[in-house]
Design an enzyme around this catalytic site. Structure first.
Site, short mmCIF file in Angstrom:
data_model
loop_
_atom_site.label_atom_id
_atom_site.label_comp_id
_atom_site.label_asym_id
_atom_site.label_seq_id
_atom_site.Cartn_x
_atom_site.Cartn_y
_atom_site.Cartn_z
CG LEU A 102 -2.06 -0.97 1.32
CD1 LEU A 102 -2.83 -0.77 2.62
CD2 LEU A 102 -2.99 -0.85 0.13
CG ASP A 103 0.47 4.47 -2.88
OD1 ASP A 103 1.26 3.65 -3.35
OD2 ASP A 103 -0.30 5.16 -3.58
CG LEU A 104 4.07 7.46 3.23
CD1 LEU A 104 4.71 6.77 4.41
CD2 LEU A 104 4.90 8.65 2.76
CB THR B 253 -3.06 4.07 1.00
OG1 THR B 253 -2.98 4.92 -0.15
CG2 THR B 253 -4.37 3.32 0.98
#
Length: 237
Positions: A80-82, A84
């Site tokens: 997951l993105d930083l 998110t």
């Protein structure tokens, strides 16, 4: 449901405005364990925690580093993105990692996100099919490109509208898993995600102190038993 904006008089810097050696914000929230068995670990990742270590030594704090203290054989399956928050599944041995990775590659994993976007979305549901590719001169940005982009498809549905805040809550179901797919697809329909420091103008970025994007549902066949498993994590905003 509420969300807080940036302190009045201040402005969050977009990632493009950060110094060349970008340091991620400190994340003091703990990782929530949703499920654990002999094969997999399902967690709730807090926002502002990397999935894997960053390039700068100062950006070493991440999901895998924290969890390997308790699970030394832990193996990454997806990220997951930083910015998110939400559900991630990790493998506890090589065979589980291989089976789960294959399921992700074959699009046999169901994912659903919640997002709060700027503006009043007129339709109740729809889809976005716009191909994406890395914008190499402006990394880590991605861009829409019909010539060289990879297919990207997102289904969306309105969950709630907030006329007083000029915002809409969406359920987002990505069929493909391209980098920044949900951020770009929301922007391309004219409704950037609040708090997005990559693809939203500053006035939308500053309406929230975090990216309002959360991975709320993850469903897949268990890598050992083959049984269908579904996991949920309510959006914290």
């Amino acid at each position: 449901m509420t969300w807080s904006g940036v302190e009045p008089g201040r402005r969050r810097l977009t990632r493009a405005e950060q110094p060349p050696r970008y340091l991620v914000p400190e994340c003091r929230e703990s990782i929530g364990v949703i499920h654990r068995d002999d094969d997999i670990l399902v967690i709730n990742k807090p926002a502002f925690l990397l999935s894997v270590p960053g390039r700068a030594p100062e950006n070493s704090d991440c999901v895998t580093r924290r969890l390997k203290q308790a699970y030394p054989d832990l193996r990454l399956v997806h990220r997951l993105d930083l910015d998110t928050s939400g559900l991630m599944v990790l493998a506890l041995h090589r065979r589980a990692q291989s089976n789960l990775s294959r399921a992700f590659q074959k699009r046999q994993v169901e994912k659903r996100y919640q997002a709060v976007v700027a503006g009043q979305v007129a339709e109740d549901s729809g889809e976005v099919a716009l191909p994406l590719i890395a914008d190499w001169p402006n990394r880590p940005l991605q861009k829409v490109c019909f010539d060289t982009g990879k297919p990207a498809l997102t289904h969306w549905r309105v969950l709630a509208r907030y006329p007083d805040r000029d915002a809409t809550r969406l359920a987002l179901r990505p069929v493909t898993g391209r980098t920044h797919q949900l951020r770009i697809h929301c922007r391309e329909i004219g409704h950037p995600i609040l708090g997005c420091d990559l693809y939203a103008p500053s006035e939308i970025l500053n309406r929230s102190d975090r990216l309002l994007l959360h991975a709320e549902r993850l469903a897949f066949n268990h890598p050992r038993t083959g049984l269908w498993r579904e996991f949920y994590s309510p959006a914290p905003f």
